[in-house]
Design an enzyme around this catalytic site. Structure first.
Site, PDB file in Angstrom:
ATOM      1  N   LYS A 101       6.938  22.908 -15.791  1.00 54.82           N
ATOM      2  CA  LYS A 101       6.042  21.640 -15.565  1.00 54.82           C
ATOM      3  C   LYS A 101       5.565  21.659 -13.981  1.00 54.82           C
ATOM      4  O   LYS A 101       4.492  21.395 -13.644  1.00 54.82           O
ATOM      5  CB  LYS A 101       6.919  20.482 -15.919  1.00 54.82           C
ATOM      6  CG  LYS A 101       5.833  19.221 -15.453  1.00 54.82           C
ATOM      7  CD  LYS A 101       6.281  17.875 -16.288  1.00 54.82           C
ATOM      8  CE  LYS A 101       5.241  16.552 -15.665  1.00 54.82           C
ATOM      9  NZ  LYS A 101       5.459  15.520 -16.269  1.00 54.82           N
ATOM     10  N   ASN A 149      -0.397  17.878 -22.025  1.00 52.59           N
ATOM     11  CA  ASN A 149      -0.959  16.729 -23.126  1.00 52.59           C
ATOM     12  C   ASN A 149      -0.974  17.221 -24.448  1.00 52.59           C
ATOM     13  O   ASN A 149      -1.119  16.456 -25.420  1.00 52.59           O
ATOM     14  CB  ASN A 149      -2.581  16.220 -22.953  1.00 52.59           C
ATOM     15  CG  ASN A 149      -2.664  15.690 -21.442  1.00 52.59           C
ATOM     16  OD1 ASN A 149      -1.678  14.792 -20.867  1.00 52.59           O
ATOM     17  ND2 ASN A 149      -3.534  15.491 -20.998  1.00 52.59           N
ATOM     18  N   GLU A 200       9.786  17.646 -25.399  1.00 50.74           N
ATOM     19  CA  GLU A 200       8.844  17.973 -24.164  1.00 50.74           C
ATOM     20  C   GLU A 200       9.370  19.447 -23.846  1.00 50.74           C
ATOM     21  O   GLU A 200       8.491  20.135 -23.329  1.00 50.74           O
ATOM     22  CB  GLU A 200       9.317  17.133 -23.010  1.00 50.74           C
ATOM     23  CG  GLU A 200       8.534  15.753 -23.184  1.00 50.74           C
ATOM     24  CD  GLU A 200       7.121  15.544 -23.194  1.00 50.74           C
ATOM     25  OE1 GLU A 200       6.365  16.717 -22.858  1.00 50.74           O
ATOM     26  OE2 GLU A 200       6.560  14.756 -23.729  1.00 50.74           O
ATOM     27  N   ARG A 237      -3.464  21.149 -15.920  1.00 51.09           N
ATOM     28  CA  ARG A 237      -2.540  20.255 -16.111  1.00 51.09           C
ATOM     29  C   ARG A 237      -2.685  19.502 -17.370  1.00 51.09           C
ATOM     30  O   ARG A 237      -1.701  18.977 -18.258  1.00 51.09           O
ATOM     31  CB  ARG A 237      -2.227  19.100 -14.922  1.00 51.09           C
ATOM     32  CG  ARG A 237      -1.159  18.008 -15.270  1.00 51.09           C
ATOM     33  CD  ARG A 237      -1.024  17.343 -13.991  1.00 51.09           C
ATOM     34  NE  ARG A 237      -0.064  16.514 -14.149  1.00 51.09           N
ATOM     35  CZ  ARG A 237       0.545  15.598 -13.017  1.00 51.09           C
ATOM     36  NH1 ARG A 237       0.486  15.979 -11.731  1.00 51.09           N
ATOM     37  NH2 ARG A 237       1.526  14.638 -13.366  1.00 51.09           N
ATOM     38  N   HIS A 278       0.042  15.036 -27.385  1.00 53.74           N
ATOM     39  CA  HIS A 278       0.158  13.576 -26.893  1.00 53.74           C
ATOM     40  C   HIS A 278      -0.964  12.697 -27.295  1.00 53.74           C
ATOM     41  O   HIS A 278      -0.909  11.389 -27.546  1.00 53.74           O
ATOM     42  CB  HIS A 278       0.327  13.481 -25.309  1.00 53.74           C
ATOM     43  CG  HIS A 278       1.677  13.899 -24.761  1.00 53.74           C
ATOM     44  ND1 HIS A 278       2.303  15.059 -25.094  1.00 53.74           N
ATOM     45  CD2 HIS A 278       2.477  13.429 -23.989  1.00 53.74           C
ATOM     46  CE1 HIS A 278       3.380  15.049 -24.620  1.00 53.74           C
ATOM     47  NE2 HIS A 278       3.399  13.947 -23.853  1.00 53.74           N
ATOM     48  N   HIS A 294       0.768   9.931 -28.923  1.00 52.43           N
ATOM     49  CA  HIS A 294       0.869   8.452 -28.450  1.00 52.43           C
ATOM     50  C   HIS A 294       0.464   7.597 -29.057  1.00 52.43           C
ATOM     51  O   HIS A 294       1.132   6.301 -29.245  1.00 52.43           O
ATOM     52  CB  HIS A 294       0.246   8.605 -27.278  1.00 52.43           C
ATOM     53  CG  HIS A 294       0.770   8.885 -25.708  1.00 52.43           C
ATOM     54  ND1 HIS A 294       0.048   9.104 -24.548  1.00 52.43           N
ATOM     55  CD2 HIS A 294       1.856   8.924 -25.536  1.00 52.43           C
ATOM     56  CE1 HIS A 294       0.894   9.565 -23.767  1.00 52.43           C
ATOM     57  NE2 HIS A 294       2.147   9.480 -24.174  1.00 52.43           N
ATOM     58  N   LYS A 333       3.018  11.447 -11.442  1.00 49.80           N
ATOM     59  CA  LYS A 333       2.446  10.488 -12.244  1.00 49.80           C
ATOM     60  C   LYS A 333       3.079   9.095 -12.323  1.00 49.80           C
ATOM     61  O   LYS A 333       4.339   9.069 -12.589  1.00 49.80           O
ATOM     62  CB  LYS A 333       2.185  10.781 -13.780  1.00 49.80           C
ATOM     63  CG  LYS A 333       0.837  11.754 -13.924  1.00 49.80           C
ATOM     64  CD  LYS A 333       0.865  12.119 -15.278  1.00 49.80           C
ATOM     65  CE  LYS A 333      -0.437  12.832 -15.682  1.00 49.80           C
ATOM     66  NZ  LYS A 333      -0.668  13.324 -17.128  1.00 49.80           N
ATOM     67  N   ARG A 336       0.616  -1.213  -0.220  1.00 48.00           N
ATOM     68  CA  ARG A 336       0.215  -0.039  -0.067  1.00 48.00           C
ATOM     69  C   ARG A 336       0.882   1.201  -0.082  1.00 48.00           C
ATOM     70  O   ARG A 336       0.379   2.438   0.355  1.00 48.00           O
ATOM     71  CB  ARG A 336      -0.957  -0.093   1.053  1.00 48.00           C
ATOM     72  CG  ARG A 336      -2.110  -0.984   1.108  1.00 48.00           C
ATOM     73  CD  ARG A 336      -3.072  -0.862   2.095  1.00 48.00           C
ATOM     74  NE  ARG A 336      -4.227  -1.804   1.835  1.00 48.00           N
ATOM     75  CZ  ARG A 336      -4.287  -3.007   2.492  1.00 48.00           C
ATOM     76  NH1 ARG A 336      -3.673  -3.195   3.497  1.00 48.00           N
ATOM     77  NH2 ARG A 336      -5.161  -3.726   2.326  1.00 48.00           N
ATOM     78  N   GLU A 364      -4.914  16.436 -12.437  1.00 52.05           N
ATOM     79  CA  GLU A 364      -5.306  16.631 -14.045  1.00 52.05           C
ATOM     80  C   GLU A 364      -6.418  16.827 -14.174  1.00 52.05           C
ATOM     81  O   GLU A 364      -7.233  16.130 -14.825  1.00 52.05           O
ATOM     82  CB  GLU A 364      -4.589  15.613 -14.832  1.00 52.05           C
ATOM     83  CG  GLU A 364      -4.408  15.757 -16.338  1.00 52.05           C
ATOM     84  CD  GLU A 364      -3.808  14.657 -17.109  1.00 52.05           C
ATOM     85  OE1 GLU A 364      -4.454  14.108 -17.943  1.00 52.05           O
ATOM     86  OE2 GLU A 364      -2.671  14.592 -16.578  1.00 52.05           O
ATOM     87  N   HIS A 415       9.813   8.385 -27.710  1.00 46.90           N
ATOM     88  CA  HIS A 415       8.517   9.122 -27.404  1.00 46.90           C
ATOM     89  C   HIS A 415       8.564  10.311 -27.667  1.00 46.90           C
ATOM     90  O   HIS A 415       7.515  10.920 -28.445  1.00 46.90           O
ATOM     91  CB  HIS A 415       8.664   9.156 -25.668  1.00 46.90           C
ATOM     92  CG  HIS A 415       7.472  10.136 -25.105  1.00 46.90           C
ATOM     93  ND1 HIS A 415       6.215   9.651 -25.250  1.00 46.90           N
ATOM     94  CD2 HIS A 415       7.688  11.316 -24.585  1.00 46.90           C
ATOM     95  CE1 HIS A 415       5.620  10.669 -24.791  1.00 46.90           C
ATOM     96  NE2 HIS A 415       6.329  11.485 -24.290  1.00 46.90           N
TER      97      HIS A 415
END
Length: 352
Positions: free
Chosen positions: A214, A232, A178, A228, A235, A239, A136, A114, A224, A255
């Protein structure tokens, strides 16, 4: 360069490995573990080991380099190694590597028993300016990027600029995408500064500025729900192109290479939908086209790309959702794009 304070954790830039040593000493951890991949194990791990040897018992966990390792099977492997090595809730996981290591390691740590503490020591430009900051964590399933994950903050991030000297040029370009994105969505002056810099070796000051941008966004919106989503940009399409390349290409796109294509396409959509001027579209297209090699996208792949986009975690009510620029340095979130519009943007890229 000043330490940046994020959401209850510091991001160190000066003497970062020494700061890692101080962090371990002060942490009163029962034991600690280093997650890395074979590339980082060769180029960066010896530097870290020379500093931490003698601090107490620790074990190494190594995964294969590459996006293919960011899946549930490798995550299970990390969990099993932690069990075998006797990790408890007072253990620390040090994620030493690029974005795959920080994403996977953060997820493994945030769910093991946990949740145990973890820190990031990002070793690629991409992980320094993007993956290690913002909390993230995630893994891929069925080639859908980051579809399983958590929002869990590290206890600290240690950015060692000299690690970038170990990277091949293609990896620098991957992270650079980025950085350029940060300028496009949030800071036109930074975009101009990047354009006038030697982008083969981005300076430590430029890296620091990207992390600032960022970090500011993610502090304001850690889960998000709003601003935020600006991060993206590029992306949604990028992606999909990256995923398709990973499945089909012998030498897949990185990427950043895929996101660069996505930003060209989504800049075209911004020109059509949210007011980006023709001049700025041309400028953005020119910058990315000069930096990144052309990639062949067959129109026969459009259905596949659209199917991948439909599975994107950013979608709303089954509709494909994009962040689009209004001008360089500003953007608009939550723009629903139709299949026809997305196809048109891909054709724009093909016809450059």
């Amino acid at each position: 360069m000043d330490t940046i304070q994020s959401d209850n954790y510091p991001i160190y830039f000066n003497n970062s490995i020494d700061e890692l040593v101080n962090f371990i000493k002060k942490g009163n951890y029962s034991r600690f573990f280093i997650l890395t991949d074979e590339n980082t194990g060769i180029h960066c791990l010896p530097i870290v080991k020379s500093k931490i040897d003698g601090l107490g018992d620790y074990d190494l966990i190594e995964i294969n380099a590459g996006e293919e390792s960011k899946d549930i099977d490798f995550c299970i492997g990390v969990w099993k190694m932690l069990i075998d090595f006797g990790a408890d809730r007072k253990s620390l996981l040090i994620n030493l590597g690029g974005g795959v290591v920080t994403d996977l390691g953060g997820f493994a740590a945030s769910t093991f028993k946990r949740g145990i503490d973890f820190v990031h020591v990002p070793t690629t430009l991409l992980s320094q300016v993007d993956a290690s900051v913002g909390g993230k964590t995630g893994i891929d399933i069925d080639s859908i990027k980051n579809i399983i994950g958590t929002f869990t903050q590290p206890k600290a991030v240690f950015i060692e600029y000299d690690f970038l000297k170990t990277l091949p040029p293609r990896q620098i370009l991957s992270g650079l995408a980025e950085m350029l994105k940060h300028g496009l969505i949030a800071d036109s002056n930074y975009w101009e500064q990047l354009k006038s810099s030697d982008l083969k070796t981005p300076s430590a000051q430029l890296v620091h500025r990207s992390v600032e941008i960022k970090n500011t966004i993610t502090i304001e919106d850690p889960k998000e729900k709003g601003i935020r989503k600006a991060l993206n940009f590029g992306h949604t399409i990028g992606h999909a192109i990256e995923t398709n390349s990973l499945i089909n290409d012998h030498d897949p796109l990185s990427h950043g290479e895929a996101i660069a294509i996505g930003m060209i396409c989504e800049s075209y959509l911004a020109h059509k939908k949210t007011g980006l001027s023709a001049g700025e579209l041309k400028e953005i297209t020119s910058v990315f086209s000069d930096l990144y090699q052309r990639y062949t996208i067959a129109e026969s792949s459009f259905d596949t790309l659209f199917t991948i986009m439909q599975k994107d975690k950013k979608n709303q009510d089954g509709q494909i959702n994009c962040t689009l620029l209004t001008r360089i340095g500003q953007c608009n979130i939550d723009n629903i794009c139709t299949e026809a519009e997305l196809r048109e943007s891909l054709i724009y890229y093909i016809n450059l």
